[in-house]
Design a protein around this motif. Structure first.
Motif: not given
Length: 170
Positions: A52-71
């Motif tokens: 279980t992973f919770t992200v709150q009050n956070l900005t995720i930018t410029n993630g880049s992945a070879a397959y999927s899910g840059g963030g």
């Protein structure tokens, strides 16, 4: 555990140089001041199955992945996103990818993600009071691509999203 930041009142950007593996139940609270940046070179988070992973009050930018899910790439985990922003992720491979598991999003913003803002493959996705703007995909689902999964969207806004195939928004 819970990760919080004590950076005072300043906005802080943290650039990661490798994808962070979430292998135990974790909550990250950015306090509205923290940006995690993938530098257009790496995916930001990978969530293992059953976690279980919770992200709150956070900005995720410029993630880049070879397959999927840059963030975020979730391999059957349970994700909760609240009061967060995902911008400029994907590099044609989407901002958030969930393969199975569940993803719940509330009060969040997705903008300028490529490959789609979210790809939900065989999982359960619930979106409430969120905004999707100017996201794009080469194929389907500029904002959301839900394939063989369950999708519920409530009180949300979609504007300026596009896809080369079907579903500029969904």
């Amino acid at each position: 555990g819970t990760v919080t930041f004590d950076c005072g009142t300043s906005v802080v950007t943290i650039t990661v140089t490798s994808r962070k593996i979430i292998s135990a139940d974790t909550t990250i609270d950015g306090g509205g001041l923290i940006t995690i940046n993938g530098g257009n070179n790496v995916g930001v988070f990978y969530v293992n199955a059953g976690v279980t992973f919770t992200v709150q009050n956070l900005t995720i930018t410029n993630g880049s992945a070879a397959y999927s899910g840059g963030g975020i790439f979730s391999n059957g985990g349970t994700l909760t996103i609240a009061n967060s922003t995902f911008a400029g992720n994907g590099n044609s491979n989407c901002g958030i990818y969930t393969g199975g598991g569940a993803l719940t999003i509330t009060n969040s913003t997705f903008s300028h993600n490529s490959g789609g803002a979210i790809v939900n493959y065989t999982g359960t996705l619930a979106v409430t009071n969120s905004t999707f703007s100017d996201n794009s995909a080469d194929a389907e689902g500029g904002a959301i691509n839900s394939s063989s999964g369950t999708l519920t969207v409530t009180d949300s806004t979609f504007t300026g999203n596009s896809a080369g195939g079907y579903g500029g928004a969904i």
